[in-house]
Design a protein around this motif. Structure first.
Motif, mmCIF file in Angstrom:
data_model
loop_
_atom_site.group_PDB
_atom_site.id
_atom_site.type_symbol
_atom_site.label_atom_id
_atom_site.label_comp_id
_atom_site.label_asym_id
_atom_site.label_seq_id
_atom_site.Cartn_x
_atom_site.Cartn_y
_atom_site.Cartn_z
ATOM 1 N N TYR A 173 0.817 -1.222 0.000
ATOM 2 C CA TYR A 173 0.000 0.000 0.000
ATOM 3 C C TYR A 173 0.850 1.271 0.000
ATOM 4 C CZ TYR A 173 -4.972 -0.904 -0.086
ATOM 5 O OH TYR A 173 -6.239 -1.186 -0.519
ATOM 6 N N THR B 197 -15.198 0.509 3.175
ATOM 7 C CA THR B 197 -15.625 -0.404 4.236
ATOM 8 C C THR B 197 -15.521 0.264 5.597
ATOM 9 O OG1 THR B 197 -15.110 -2.386 3.001
ATOM 10 C CG2 THR B 197 -14.984 -2.564 5.382
ATOM 11 N N GLU C 215 -9.260 7.718 -7.212
ATOM 12 C CA GLU C 215 -9.939 7.403 -5.940
ATOM 13 C C GLU C 215 -9.185 8.124 -4.841
ATOM 14 O OE1 GLU C 215 -9.598 3.241 -4.915
ATOM 15 O OE2 GLU C 215 -7.518 3.119 -5.591
ATOM 16 N N ILE D 211 -16.378 -2.561 -2.691
ATOM 17 C CA ILE D 211 -17.627 -3.248 -2.336
ATOM 18 C C ILE D 211 -18.675 -2.197 -1.938
ATOM 19 C CG2 ILE D 211 -18.680 -4.997 -0.827
ATOM 20 C CD1 ILE D 211 -16.394 -6.219 -2.484
ATOM 21 N N THR D 212 -18.272 -1.220 -1.154
ATOM 22 C CA THR D 212 -19.203 -0.158 -0.741
ATOM 23 C C THR D 212 -19.632 0.651 -1.959
ATOM 24 O OG1 THR D 212 -17.735 -0.017 1.178
ATOM 25 C CG2 THR D 212 -19.562 1.549 1.093
#
Ligand code: PXG
Length: 290
Positions: A155, A248, A184, A211-212
């Protein structure tokens, strides 16, 4: 209270939950992970998180040594063992122990661990007043170099942008891709509302297939709001009627300003609030029971 951690097939006390200094997850960031929420005794969107985990693993030729069913059972058991009804699951698959040297095929077995714990959320004031964003100078990594769709243990690209946010006195930063389009944020997807329509950058711009993000797009459609995924510029963001982030950990976070430009009224917008309400309702009432 000390946590019980799932580590390679069994639950162990936190003090015994250790990985080797020769694990390539540590040596090279060679591995994949998921961050998953637990609401009201249910694991939210677990099948979707497992789909993404297996896709990330497939992309880096990592053989997950457990099946979907075994991972589902392990997540549920780890929550149960820790009495967790609301919180956060971190599911990690590392390349495992190998030698010094990059070759992943010299690591015979991937390691799997699951932490079920509480999560540090943004302060409540952020949901009431909105977040101040900056644009990071650090570009989102080019998909030709490393696909941002892979949720890997590396990351550093995001961490460099996060450092910029913290240095600027805030907590999140917008990341642009090498073409200058919005990708993003460091750990969240971004949305805008303009002319009653909802827009978010496409995955091809360097956004994680959140996912959100998918949940919010579906909820908007159900509310009759048109949703599209165009390439977006900083101009599009700063002139939007509303802006919010999804993730999330974050759920849905209103954005008050970007690089000093106030967005809309500077307060959470009407659609942002409506989607937040719909999201919270869904989160409280669906998921895989523990
Ligand atoms: N972009 C990036 C780069 C992420 O890491 C998201 C978008 C949102 O995706 P989901 O699937 O969560 O809606 C993420 C996810 C943390 C934390 O501890 C970060 C994420 C997930 C869980 C916890 O900051 N990022």
């Amino acid at each position: 209270m000390a946590l019980k951690i799932f580590l390679d097939g069994k639950l162990v006390p936190e003090s015994e939950a250790k990985v080797s200094v020769f694990d390539h997850g540590l040596l090279y960031g060679d591995g994949v992970f998921e961050g998953i929420r637990v609401y009201n005794g249910r694991i939210f969107k677990l099948p979707e998180h497992l789909d993404r985990l297996f896709a990330s693993a497939q992309a880096i030729m990592l053989n997950v040594p457990m099946s979907r069913e075994e991972l589902t059972k392990a997540c549920r058991e780890t929550c149960a063992a820790n009495g967790l009804r609301d919180g956060y699951i971190r599911l990690v698959v590392t390349r495992g122990v190998g030698y010094l040297g990059l070759n992943p095929f010299k690591c015979p077995k991937a390691s799997v661990f699951i932490i079920a714990s509480t999560i540090e959320l943004y302060p409540e004031a952020v949901y009431r007043d909105g977040l101040k964003l900056i644009t990071a100078a650090t570009q989102r990594i080019n998909p030709a170099a490393l696909s941002p769709s892979i949720k890997s243990l590396n990351y550093l690209n995001n961490i460099l942008a996060k450092i910029e946010a913290v240095n600027a006195g805030t907590v999140e930063a917008i990341m642009l891709n090498s073409e200058g389009y919005v990708a993003e944020c460091t750990g969240d997807n971004i949305f805008i509302v303009r002319g009653g329509k909802l827009e978010t950058p496409p995955v091809s711009a360097g956004a994680l297939n959140g996912i959100t993000r998918a949940v919010v797009m579906e909820l908007a459609k159900q509310l009759g709001v048109p949703v599209s995924e165009p390439n977006l510029t900083r101009y599009d963001l700063t002139t939007a009627d509303e802006c919010f982030l999804t993730g999330t950990a974050a759920e849905i976070v209103p954005v008050a300003s970007i690089d000093g430009r106030v967005i809309g009224s500077g307060k959470p917008g009407a659609l942002t609030l409506k989607l937040t309400e719909a999201f919270r309702k869904l989160a409280q009432t669906t998921g895989t029971a523990i």
